[in-house]
Scaffold this motif. Structure first.
Motif, short mmCIF file in Angstrom:
data_model
loop_
_atom_site.label_atom_id
_atom_site.label_comp_id
_atom_site.label_asym_id
_atom_site.label_seq_id
_atom_site.Cartn_x
_atom_site.Cartn_y
_atom_site.Cartn_z
N LEU A 116 132.27 10.92 26.99
CA LEU A 116 132.80 12.10 26.27
C LEU A 116 131.88 12.49 25.12
O LEU A 116 131.61 13.66 24.90
N GLU A 117 131.40 11.48 24.40
CA GLU A 117 130.47 11.72 23.28
C GLU A 117 129.22 12.44 23.80
O GLU A 117 128.74 13.40 23.20
N GLN A 118 128.72 11.95 24.95
CA GLN A 118 127.51 12.54 25.53
C GLN A 118 127.77 13.99 25.93
O GLN A 118 126.96 14.88 25.68
N MET A 119 128.97 14.24 26.53
CA MET A 119 129.31 15.60 26.94
C MET A 119 129.39 16.52 25.73
O MET A 119 128.91 17.64 25.75
N ARG A 120 129.99 16.00 24.66
CA ARG A 120 130.11 16.81 23.44
C ARG A 120 128.72 17.14 22.91
O ARG A 120 128.42 18.29 22.58
N ARG A 121 127.85 16.13 22.90
CA ARG A 121 126.50 16.36 22.37
C ARG A 121 125.75 17.38 23.22
O ARG A 121 125.13 18.30 22.71
N LEU A 175 120.77 22.32 16.30
CA LEU A 175 119.72 21.77 17.17
C LEU A 175 119.06 20.55 16.52
O LEU A 175 118.77 19.56 17.20
N THR A 176 118.82 20.63 15.22
CA THR A 176 118.24 19.48 14.52
C THR A 176 119.18 18.28 14.63
O THR A 176 118.76 17.16 14.95
N LEU A 177 120.50 18.53 14.43
CA LEU A 177 121.46 17.43 14.52
C LEU A 177 121.48 16.82 15.92
O LEU A 177 121.52 15.60 16.07
N SER A 178 121.44 17.67 16.96
CA SER A 178 121.44 17.16 18.34
C SER A 178 120.23 16.27 18.56
O SER A 178 120.33 15.21 19.17
N ARG A 179 119.09 16.72 18.07
CA ARG A 179 117.88 15.91 18.25
C ARG A 179 118.03 14.57 17.52
O ARG A 179 117.75 13.52 18.08
N LEU A 180 118.53 14.62 16.29
CA LEU A 180 118.65 13.38 15.52
C LEU A 180 119.64 12.41 16.16
O LEU A 180 119.47 11.21 16.14
N GLU A 181 120.71 12.98 16.76
CA GLU A 181 121.75 12.13 17.37
C GLU A 181 121.24 11.39 18.60
O GLU A 181 121.69 10.29 18.88
N THR A 182 120.34 12.03 19.34
CA THR A 182 119.88 11.38 20.57
C THR A 182 118.68 10.47 20.31
O THR A 182 118.31 9.69 21.17
N GLN A 183 118.12 10.58 19.12
CA GLN A 183 116.95 9.78 18.78
C GLN A 183 117.40 8.40 18.31
O GLN A 183 118.38 8.30 17.57
N HIS A 184 116.73 7.33 18.76
CA HIS A 184 117.15 6.00 18.30
C HIS A 184 116.23 5.43 17.25
O HIS A 184 116.59 4.54 16.50
#
Ligand code: ADP
Length: 350
Positions: A116-121, A175-184
């Motif tokens: 669900l988290e992934q779908m939201r992102r 878009l910046t937030l999406s990038r930061l969220e997927t970055q480890h």
């Protein structure tokens, strides 16, 4: 009679535990399996009676879970790790002391939450991406219209331009937030602090337009190790907030100092409106604002502190907020010793 009742109670208890949706493994203090339920068989891939007496970390060798057990798992739960017995699922695991010299391992399937988290992102990233082009077109045409050609429409045009710019900024921030969220992790580069602090000061002065006093107090001859672009964005967000939430005549102090643990702290202190304590815990949530009208009035998107939090997480740093309504706030970023370098070396040295 009493023995029979006890035995029947015990059977009921075992049956209930064996049907629990969460995995339960009962172990001795050296992690030898004594008992487990059905969910543990499915999620962890252990079997009874074959695995009775086997040490769990040996049995699950090569999994992240085994590594966590080796490091003394009871200290902190392990979140979203691959289930050794069901590789397409994720589990969260915790270890609790139980009875005398026993421990119980609990594991919960968290795959649906992760999905669900992934779908939201994905959804947020896709919507933002789709909105970017039409917004750029609208903004471009609005810029082309000369207010002098239609003086009656001039105020409307001004408002339309301001709103389309704001929408554009929201999309960019999402878009910046999406990038930061997927970055480890971040690429580690030396981030020279002296020039960065000078830039931050100039940015503060540009937003303030002479309405505030801006001071830099840099005691530490230290640089940072991390992503220059992301760190700049986070640190300048705090500066921009300090200016925007401080009435004219107030002061902004940008600080950079060494900490006792070998790390360093970047701070921004203002003498502005301050924030009531009840809001502090939620401040870094997306679109959370203490006062919507004040935020919008100063051109805020409501995403700035969310971005700050994500950037700091990627640098294993921590944000602390100290604020008093009517007196002002201090936002401080604490960087650990591993993120700090003596100032002035070359970039490659890092
Ligand atoms: P915004 O774009 O609304 O400023 P942020 O995520 O940067 O969004 O900040 C969230 C909220 O936190 C703001 O709307 C404001 O209410 C509050 N805030 C942030 N920084 C300060 C500050 N220095 N002083 C007072 N309030 C602040």
């Amino acid at each position: 009679m009493r023995t029979r009742r006890l035995a029947s109670n015990l059977r009921d208890l075992r049956r209930t535990a064996s049907q629990l949706p969460d995995a339960v493994v009962l172990m001795d203090q050296d992690e030898h399996v004594r008992w487990c339920n059905h969910a543990a068989e499915t999620l962890l891939g252990i079997r009874l009676p074959e695995d009775r007496g086997v040490q769990l970390r040996q049995r699950l060798q090569a999994s992240e879970l085994a590594g966590w057990l080796r490091q003394g798992g009871e200290r902190e739960p392990l979140h979203d790790t691959i289930a050794p017995g069901k590789p397409d699922s994720q589990i969260s695991v915790s270890l609790l002391p139980f009875g005398r010299r026993q421990q119980v391992l609990l594991a919960r399937d968290t795959s649906h939450v992760t999905r669900l988290e992934q779908m939201r992102r994905d959804f947020v990233a896709n919507v933002s991406h789709e909105l970017r082009t039409p917004l750029t077109v609208i903004h471009g045409y609005l810029e082309l219209i000369d207010p002098e050609d239609a003086p009656a429409l001039a105020p409307v045009l001004g408002e339309m331009r301001a709103q389309s710019k704001r929408m554009g900024q929201i999309v960019e921030d999402l878009l910046t937030l999406s990038r930061l969220e997927t970055q480890h992790r971040v690429e580690d580069e030396r981030v020279p602090m002296a020039p960065l602090l000078a830039t931050l000061r100039k940015e503060a002065e540009a937003i303030s337009q002479g309405r505030h006093t801006v001071t830099v107090e840099a005691d530490a001859a230290l640089d940072l190790l991390g992503s220059p672009k992301d760190l700049h964005s986070a640190l300048s967000n705090l500066v921009s907030n300090a200016v925007r939430y401080t009435p004219a005549g107030g002061g902004i102090t940008i600080g950079w100092r060494r900490d006792d643990d070998g790390g360093a702290t970047y701070s921004v202190t203002d003498t502005g409106y301050g924030i009531p304590a009840s809001h502090l815990a939620r401040l870094t949530e997306r679109f959370y604002r203490v006062s919507s009208s004040r935020s919008r009035g100063t051109g805020g998107t409501g995403l700035g502190l969310s971005i700050v939090k994500h950037v700091l997480n990627l640098h294993q740093a921590r944000l602390s907020i100290d604020s008093e309504p009517g007196r002002g706030s201090t936002f401080a970023c604490h960087f650990g010793p591993e993120r700090v370098l003596p100032a002035g070396g070359s970039r490659d040295e890092s």
